[in-house]
Scaffold this motif. Structure first.
Motif, mmCIF file in Angstrom:
data_model
loop_
_atom_site.group_PDB
_atom_site.id
_atom_site.type_symbol
_atom_site.label_atom_id
_atom_site.label_comp_id
_atom_site.label_asym_id
_atom_site.label_seq_id
_atom_site.Cartn_x
_atom_site.Cartn_y
_atom_site.Cartn_z
ATOM 1 N N ARG A 27 34.005 -7.243 52.013
ATOM 2 C CA ARG A 27 32.994 -6.211 52.302
ATOM 3 C C ARG A 27 32.941 -6.079 53.815
ATOM 4 O O ARG A 27 32.180 -6.733 54.501
ATOM 5 C CB ARG A 27 31.631 -6.562 51.721
ATOM 6 N N GLU A 81 30.174 -1.623 54.587
ATOM 7 C CA GLU A 81 28.711 -1.639 54.702
ATOM 8 C C GLU A 81 28.134 -0.224 54.749
ATOM 9 O O GLU A 81 26.963 -0.021 54.463
ATOM 10 C CB GLU A 81 28.276 -2.414 55.956
ATOM 11 N N TRP A 82 28.951 0.742 55.165
ATOM 12 C CA TRP A 82 28.482 2.130 55.200
ATOM 13 C C TRP A 82 28.662 2.823 53.856
ATOM 14 O O TRP A 82 28.189 3.949 53.662
ATOM 15 C CB TRP A 82 29.267 2.929 56.251
ATOM 16 N N ALA A 83 29.381 2.178 52.952
ATOM 17 C CA ALA A 83 29.809 2.881 51.741
ATOM 18 C C ALA A 83 28.705 2.951 50.692
ATOM 19 O O ALA A 83 27.859 2.078 50.598
ATOM 20 C CB ALA A 83 31.027 2.178 51.156
ATOM 21 N N ASP A 84 28.755 4.013 49.905
ATOM 22 C CA ASP A 84 27.849 4.126 48.775
ATOM 23 C C ASP A 84 28.217 3.090 47.720
ATOM 24 O O ASP A 84 27.351 2.577 47.026
ATOM 25 C CB ASP A 84 27.926 5.542 48.185
ATOM 26 N N LEU A 85 29.513 2.836 47.630
ATOM 27 C CA LEU A 85 29.972 1.863 46.649
ATOM 28 C C LEU A 85 31.135 1.079 47.241
ATOM 29 O O LEU A 85 32.051 1.672 47.831
ATOM 30 C CB LEU A 85 30.431 2.612 45.386
ATOM 31 N N TRP A 86 31.058 -0.225 47.137
ATOM 32 C CA TRP A 86 32.179 -1.083 47.544
ATOM 33 C C TRP A 86 32.773 -1.728 46.319
ATOM 34 O O TRP A 86 32.057 -2.358 45.539
ATOM 35 C CB TRP A 86 31.695 -2.158 48.520
ATOM 36 N N VAL A 133 27.081 0.337 59.841
ATOM 37 C CA VAL A 133 25.916 -0.537 59.897
ATOM 38 C C VAL A 133 26.415 -1.947 60.096
ATOM 39 O O VAL A 133 26.706 -2.645 59.144
ATOM 40 C CB VAL A 133 25.110 -0.501 58.572
ATOM 41 N N ALA A 165 29.225 -3.763 45.617
ATOM 42 C CA ALA A 165 28.009 -3.572 46.414
ATOM 43 C C ALA A 165 27.660 -2.100 46.393
ATOM 44 O O ALA A 165 28.534 -1.240 46.396
ATOM 45 C CB ALA A 165 28.224 -4.037 47.848
ATOM 46 N N ARG A 166 26.378 -1.859 46.337
ATOM 47 C CA ARG A 166 25.900 -0.479 46.447
ATOM 48 C C ARG A 166 25.152 -0.331 47.752
ATOM 49 O O ARG A 166 24.513 -1.252 48.215
ATOM 50 C CB ARG A 166 24.982 -0.125 45.276
ATOM 51 N N GLY A 167 25.251 0.836 48.346
ATOM 52 C CA GLY A 167 24.562 1.042 49.623
ATOM 53 C C GLY A 167 24.646 2.507 49.980
ATOM 54 O O GLY A 167 24.384 3.367 49.151
ATOM 55 N N GLY A 168 25.050 2.788 51.196
ATOM 56 C CA GLY A 168 25.311 4.169 51.590
ATOM 57 C C GLY A 168 24.063 5.022 51.617
ATOM 58 O O GLY A 168 22.998 4.596 52.056
ATOM 59 N N GLY A 201 35.140 -4.551 45.430
ATOM 60 C CA GLY A 201 35.777 -5.701 46.084
ATOM 61 C C GLY A 201 36.884 -6.284 45.233
ATOM 62 O O GLY A 201 36.764 -7.367 44.669
ATOM 63 N N ARG A 218 23.567 -14.727 46.887
ATOM 64 C CA ARG A 218 24.756 -14.209 46.224
ATOM 65 C C ARG A 218 24.665 -14.374 44.704
ATOM 66 O O ARG A 218 24.330 -15.449 44.215
ATOM 67 C CB ARG A 218 26.010 -14.915 46.748
ATOM 68 N N ASP A 270 30.279 -10.629 44.273
ATOM 69 C CA ASP A 270 31.653 -10.960 44.665
ATOM 70 C C ASP A 270 32.541 -9.722 44.694
ATOM 71 O O ASP A 270 33.502 -9.663 45.458
ATOM 72 C CB ASP A 270 32.257 -11.973 43.679
ATOM 73 N N HIS A 271 32.233 -8.770 43.834
ATOM 74 C CA HIS A 271 33.172 -7.652 43.683
ATOM 75 C C HIS A 271 32.535 -6.277 43.764
ATOM 76 O O HIS A 271 33.202 -5.275 43.552
ATOM 77 C CB HIS A 271 33.920 -7.782 42.344
ATOM 78 N N TRP A 298 23.873 -8.384 49.466
ATOM 79 C CA TRP A 298 24.099 -7.327 50.461
ATOM 80 C C TRP A 298 22.799 -6.748 50.977
ATOM 81 O O TRP A 298 22.752 -6.130 52.016
ATOM 82 C CB TRP A 298 24.995 -6.231 49.860
ATOM 83 N N ALA A 334 29.353 -15.146 55.434
ATOM 84 C CA ALA A 334 28.628 -15.035 54.169
ATOM 85 C C ALA A 334 29.134 -13.882 53.311
ATOM 86 O O ALA A 334 28.943 -13.868 52.100
ATOM 87 C CB ALA A 334 27.127 -14.863 54.435
ATOM 88 N N SER A 335 29.775 -12.896 53.937
ATOM 89 C CA SER A 335 30.198 -11.738 53.143
ATOM 90 C C SER A 335 31.479 -12.029 52.351
ATOM 91 O O SER A 335 31.863 -11.249 51.501
ATOM 92 C CB SER A 335 30.394 -10.515 54.048
ATOM 93 N N LEU A 336 32.166 -13.135 52.657
ATOM 94 C CA LEU A 336 33.377 -13.470 51.891
ATOM 95 C C LEU A 336 32.993 -14.162 50.588
ATOM 96 O O LEU A 336 32.138 -15.040 50.576
ATOM 97 C CB LEU A 336 34.267 -14.406 52.708
ATOM 98 N N GLU A 382 36.439 -0.647 62.135
ATOM 99 C CA GLU A 382 36.907 -1.498 63.221
ATOM 100 C C GLU A 382 38.302 -1.128 63.704
ATOM 101 O O GLU A 382 38.614 -1.304 64.876
ATOM 102 C CB GLU A 382 36.900 -2.971 62.774
ATOM 103 N N ARG A 393 20.315 4.093 52.849
ATOM 104 C CA ARG A 393 19.823 4.687 54.097
ATOM 105 C C ARG A 393 18.666 5.647 53.860
ATOM 106 O O ARG A 393 17.940 5.983 54.778
ATOM 107 C CB ARG A 393 20.977 5.395 54.825
ATOM 108 N N SER A 418 32.834 -4.099 57.655
ATOM 109 C CA SER A 418 31.774 -3.297 58.262
ATOM 110 C C SER A 418 31.926 -1.823 57.869
ATOM 111 O O SER A 418 30.961 -1.076 57.907
ATOM 112 C CB SER A 418 31.747 -3.473 59.780
#
Lengths: 523, 613
Positions: A37, A42-47, B1, B42-45, A49, B34, B39-40, B29, A472-474, A11, B49, A39
């Motif tokens: 988390r 959201e693209w990341a392999d791992l976040w 995304v 997330a896996r994705g990427g 937080g 939840r 909370d801390h 996610w 919801a993401s918070l 952003e 995809r 935007s």
């Protein structure tokens, strides 16, 4: 591998993020380190937080893990760095258990990222204000530098430490000496020999002592020591933390001059407003981007009647103050800079045109520019001084959470708006939503507030009325606001001006607030 | 995304539909609730995809379950698969099967294409319109709606209707030789007649590729084995990969999908490409107007398709195969799925095929009503979960195809021929047909003949003999024209009826065998209406990616409409020249075969039959 640490580049740096997306399409992995988390995340392999302001705990724990796993680049460390032993001793205290406690992030995930970063052939760390808008901003940056040095991921292709700049020419401002202790080309103002070079060229005496940075200026105003300010392209009346104080001090000045392309809230307080031409379309010159690349900017439009190029305004000001500089063109000003700043010396306009820009340092007109600033660390023996490790300890945010102020408010920016909205407020965007306090649904339920309900958000410094938006993401306990709509909601009434003495940046990212229903207050 | 909900949350039913394909979400996610970990962390990427290719199966599940794809349902699917909603919306709206507005659960698709027109489709549509309002109308009655449809591949039993009921127990079926009353009753809630498998009119002794159709139980692996199934596979094991490819090359087998590319050369190219993995795709998205041979093969002899794919995979080093079945073929789809399952149960698919130590899996994918997906690169995009837009070539599929990897694509009939080559040997195979076109060919004869159906004849048989085989014309009728090769083919007149049906024979008269569609029109056919149907078909099926086709197919339809109205005196001078001009532009400048052939049938009718003059 790219680690976005304290940056919602999706952003806030959308063009850069497009390059990142290309990288990801080519297989690059992305790790996002951010309390929210976003935007980008959201693209990341791992976040990861982490809790707001626990970055050093995370970085130091990653370092400890890397060291214990034998993944540190000891050869590079011995050859090109100093201070490793003290650093290693310091991070030894940051076990995964402690880091999990300090950051909230599961220790196993910290370990996973540490190993991936150390093992990657190429990995870079990019950060923005999530790292620097803290009371210990410089320590945060040093913690990331330490990490990169530990695995030798600097000065090489696809590696490095990249603070993403918020505008196309933030770097250029520094290049030109718009820093309290630097002359153009980052030359030390307090070095008499360097000063003498400029004095000879300019035929005037230069003050021998560094000036104030922004936070110090406000302190000086408070003490009545600074009574006049010339503001160019800034809107401190809205962008400063603890806004009530900032407006009071600006209003109390004997003389305030604002040079801007818009009539900002600061300009409204000014005695004199100098309308300027837009830097990116109405004037000639150069900008320097995040990779130190100096590029040409060309005039595409005539400025509106009455608005003038910055060079014109300053030259005219000089003439009225008794020094006639004539009417220098942008290129003449640039060539003067090249004469005085060795790192820019080789960057003739012609070369900038032909090569699509050049990266400094570029000491002469046969020099191709410098792709990696710290490639010198890989020379054998290294060129210049070794890179130092710095011992940094985790220090939680100044504005502590308490029973009275139990919610952590962090602030940031959104895709559709820019800073205080001076440049974006007059355009509509389908993405734009009015300012709101973003709350986790769990917190909203606990407080008995509904989506859209106007509440009172209070910090130890002040309070604002703001509508709630459920996000919801918070996670519970974390809230978010932007600073884009100061006329609707003055977010910076809530933020703390606890400032890093080394950088002068306030801790915008961490305030403690409470949220009250308005109806409850009436009774 | 960036996933934002603008259409309300997904309903429980929609979530269930999506989860039936993807399993339940494990985190907030992914669209779940939840948990503390969320909370801390997330896996994705890349991992999230990487399931993008499941988008179409998920959309099918939504369409099956609720009869349309709501915004909420789509966005839940997007969150599960990490697909941006704008991107997914582009996919949903690309495919005809997915509805973006609420529809009644019962949908009745009535074919009004060329072959069905010959059998009274227009009268059927008129009857439905009188009872239920125009195509797509849902107002006047509850529960169902009827829609006009392009060719459904049931031309041997025209007029054809495809019926579908969404819900927990989603069902698809078809009504053949559909009488207005039957369709009316179904639309009013009656059960539709049970489906029957394919029937052949030809004497068994003439059949090679079709010899098991109607003989074996298409849902029994044992029955297939007893009828000689997997003998070709055993032979292939003896020959080894190189031996198999040599055999196919020596047999001079040309691809039966329409492009007539030498199969052996294609296999060799894939086998030799060092990049891994290799993918195999069986193109069973038979959508060319008037074509239904692959349907008959899949319905009647599905295990042979599986065996053919297994041999191709072994010869070219593929470990994963996709079988992309046309969405309008419910019976073929279920029989193919059964065949794949049984082959796996018997150890002929999976980790260690028949004890050879090699691994091969087949994933069955279902088309979603897009003609263009028969084009091989559009088919790849469709499998990958994208809009079925063709890619530029090069790179060719053998270098970079599905998921960017070397890919072998073969049509169902081609794979059937592979079994035949291995069964009789290259020399014997090449002994049938002509010098250039070896073996037999399946032709789909439809329209004004006594016995429409699939006919297998040696390459080089004349068109006249083929039409005779199908019973010839009805008594007292004369031939007007034959549309050879479907909508993308061309018209052949009485004068050329002795053309040998071989690749070179048809080429000599400027026609093409194409997909093997042979649509016979007698003097009662209104050629103008037929041409307009073809023109509408192309302007509807153009994917819109390249300008010559997107604009050309539309202009072609407009000009043709005007020319046909000119019989009433509304024509414009130069329309014929303009039509030829548009045709030329499409032929020269379109990215793929659709645009390149979109004017073919119409031009041949204008030139040879004087339509519009």
């Amino acid at each position: 591998m790219v680690i976005l640490w304290g940056s919602n580049a999706r952003e806030t740096h959308p063009i850069f993020f497009h390059h990142l997306l290309k990288g990801m399409r080519n297989g690059a992995r992305l790790v996002a380190v951010d309390p929210r988390r976003t935007s980008s995340a959201e693209w990341a392999d791992l976040w990861l937080g982490l809790d707001v302001g626990s970055d050093i705990a995370l970085a130091n724990a990653m370092a400890r893990e890397i060291i214990h796993a034998g993944l540190a680049d000891m050869e590079f460390i011995h050859r090109a760095t100093t201070g490793y032993d003290d650093y290693a001793r310091c991070v030894e205290a940051y076990t995964l258990e402690r880091a999990e406690h300090d950051t909230g992030v599961p220790g196993a995930a910290i370990k996973e990222v540490a190993h991936a970063y150390a093992r990657a052939d190429r990995a870079m760390i990019c950060w923005t204000l999530g790292i620097t808008e803290h009371h210990n901003a410089v320590d945060n940056v040093l913690a990331l530098i330490n990490l990169a040095l530990l695995v030798g991921k600097v000065g090489r292709y696809g590696c490095g430490l990249n603070p993403l700049r918020g505008q196309n020419n933030v770097q250029g401002g520094g290049d030109m000496g718009a820093i309290p202790n630097r002359l153009p080309g980052f030359q030390d103002l307090e070095d008499a020999a360097l000063r003498a070079k400029f004095e000879t060229a300019w035929g005037v005496k230069i003050p021998a002592k560094r000036g104030y940075h922004l936070s110090q200026m406000f302190e000086a105003m408070e003490h009545g020591e600074m009574r006049a300010i010339y503001v160019v392209g800034e809107n401190p009346a809205r962008s400063e933390a603890d806004q009530t104080r900032a407006v009071r001090l600006l209003s109390g000045l004997e003389h305030l001059v604002v040079q801007d392309i818009f009539l900002t809230q600061t300009a409204e307080l000014a005695h004199v407003v100098l309308p300027a031409a837009a830097g990116w379309a109405e004037s000639e010159g150069t900008v320097t981007n995040s990779e130190r690349r100096v590029q040409r900017v060309r005039r595409a439009l005539e400025p509106p009647a009455g608005a003038r190029d910055d060079v014109d305004i300053i030259s005219e000001l000089a003439r009225r103050l008794g020094t006639d500089w004539g009417q220098p063109t942008a290129e003449q000003v640039w060539d003067e800079c090249r004469n005085l700043s060795p790192m820019h010396a080789g960057m003739a306009y012609r070369r900038l045109d032909d090569l699509g820009g050049l990266q400094w340092p570029c000491p002469d007109e046969s020099h191709p520019g410098t792709q990696f600033l710290h490639a010198r660390l890989w020379k054998d023996p290294i060129e210049g001084p070794p890179a130092p490790f710095t011992v940094v300890e985790n220090e939680p945010p100044v504005d502590t959470l308490s029973e009275e102020f139990p919610i952590r408010l962090t602030t940031g920016r959104r895709l559709d708006s820019f800073n205080t909205g001076v440049q974006t407020g007059q355009y509509t965007s389908p993405l734009r939503e009015r300012e709101a306090l973003l709350l986790s649904p769990a917190d909203a339920a606990r407080l008995g507030v509904a989506d859209g309900e106007v509440v009172r958000a209070s910090s130890r410094r002040g309070s604002v009325e703001v509508p709630v938006r459920l996000e919801a993401s918070l996670r519970p306990g974390l809230a978010f606001m932007s600073l884009h709509f100061p006329d609707q909601v003055s977010t910076n009434v809530l933020t703390i001006d606890a400032t890093d003495p080394k950088s002068g940046t306030a801790e915008f990212k961490a305030s403690a607030i409470r949220v009250d229903k308005l109806t409850a207050q009436v009774h | 995304v960036q996933i934002r909900t603008t259409g309300g949350p997904a309903t429980a039913e929609e979530i269930e539909a999506v989860d039936s394909v993807l399993g339940a979400p494990t985190s907030l996610w992914e669209g779940g609730t939840r948990t503390e970990l969320d909370d801390h962390l997330a896996r994705g990427g890349h991992e999230a995809r990487s399931r993008r290719h499941l988008l179409l199966p998920v959309l099918h599940a939504l369409q099956d379950r609720v009869g349309w794809v709501s915004r909420g349902g789509m966005e839940y699917a997007c969150r599960r698969l990490a697909v941006p909603p704008a991107d997914a919306y582009g996919v949903v709206t690309f495919y005809d099967r997915f509805a973006t507005d609420k529809r009644p659960p019962l949908a009745v698709h009535v074919c009004d294409d060329v072959a069905c027109k010959c059998a009274g489709a227009d009268e059927l549509c008129a009857a439905l319109e009188a009872s239920f309002g125009p195509s797509g109308a849902t107002g006047s009655h509850s529960g169902g709606a009827w829609y006009r449809s392009p060719c459904l591949g049931l031309c041997d039993r025209a007029p054809a209707v495809l019926v579908e009921r969404a819900g927990m127990r989603h069902a698809q079926g078809r009504i053949t030789a559909a009488a207005p009353d039957t369709v009316r009753e179904v639309l009013s809630g009656a059960a539709w007649p049970a489906d029957e498998g394919p029937r052949l009119a030809q004497p068994r002794s003439e059949l090679r590729l079709l010899r098991r159709v109607g003989v074996v139980d298409p849902e029994s692996f044992d029955s297939y084995r007893a009828a000689g199934g997997y003998a070709a596979f055993r032979r292939a094991l003896e020959l080894g990969p190189e031996g198999v490819i040599r055999e196919i090359t020596d047999a001079k087998l040309l691809g039966r999908g329409g492009a007539a590319f030498p199969t052996g050369r294609k296999w060799d190219a894939v086998a030799r490409t060092p990049a891994r993995p290799h993918h195999l795709v069986c193109n069973a998205d038979e959508s060319e107007t008037g074509t239904f041979k692959d349907r008959v093969l899949m319905e009647g002899d599905p295990f042979a398709v599986v065996e053919g794919m297994t041999i191709a995979a072994m010869a070219t080093g593929c470990e994963h195969g996709y079988l992309y079945v046309r969405g309008e073929y419910p019976l073929a789809l279920s029989r193919i799925e059964t065949a794949v399952r049984q082959a796996r149960d018997h150890g002929f698919l999976g980790e260690d095929i028949a004890g050879t130590g090699s691994r091969f899996e087949i994933e069955v994918r279902r088309g979603a009503g897009a003609y263009i997906c028969g084009e091989e690169t559009a088919l790849f995009n469709s499998i990958e979960g994208k809009r079925g837009e063709p890619r530029n070539k090069p790179p060719f599929p053998v270098q970079a195809g599905l998921f960017g990897k070397p890919t072998l694509v073969n049509n169902v009939e081609t794979l059937m021929n592979v079994l035949e080559v291995l069964g009789v040997g290259a020399a014997a195979f090449a002994g049938t047909g002509t010098g250039e076109s070896t073996g037999t060919r399946l032709f789909c004869v439809s329209g004004h003949v006594r016995q429409p159906g699939v006919y297998e004849v040696a390459m080089g048989t004349t068109l006249r003999a083929l039409v005779e085989k199908a019973g010839g014309l009805r008594d007292g009728h004369t031939l007007q024209a034959v549309l050879l090769g479907g909508a993308a083919g061309s018209f052949v007149t009485e004068a050329n009826l002795d053309v040998p049906l071989s690749f070179e024979g048809t080429r000599a008269i400027g026609a093409t065998l194409g997909s093997g569609a042979v649509m016979v029109l007698d003097e009662t056919a209104d050629l103008g209406t037929m041409l307009l149907r073809i023109a509408r078909f192309f302007s509807h099926e153009s994917c819109g990616q390249c300008v010559p086709c997107r604009v050309g197919t539309k202009r072609q339809e407009e000009i043709l409409t005007r020319m046909l109205a000119a019989r009433n005196g509304n024509g414009r001078d130069g329309d014929i020249a303009l039509l030829a001009d548009v045709a030329q532009a499409m032929r020269d400048a379109s990215i793929c075969g659709l645009g390149q052939t979109a004017a073919s049938a119409i031009q041949s009718a204008v030139v040879q039959l004087g339509v519009g003059r």
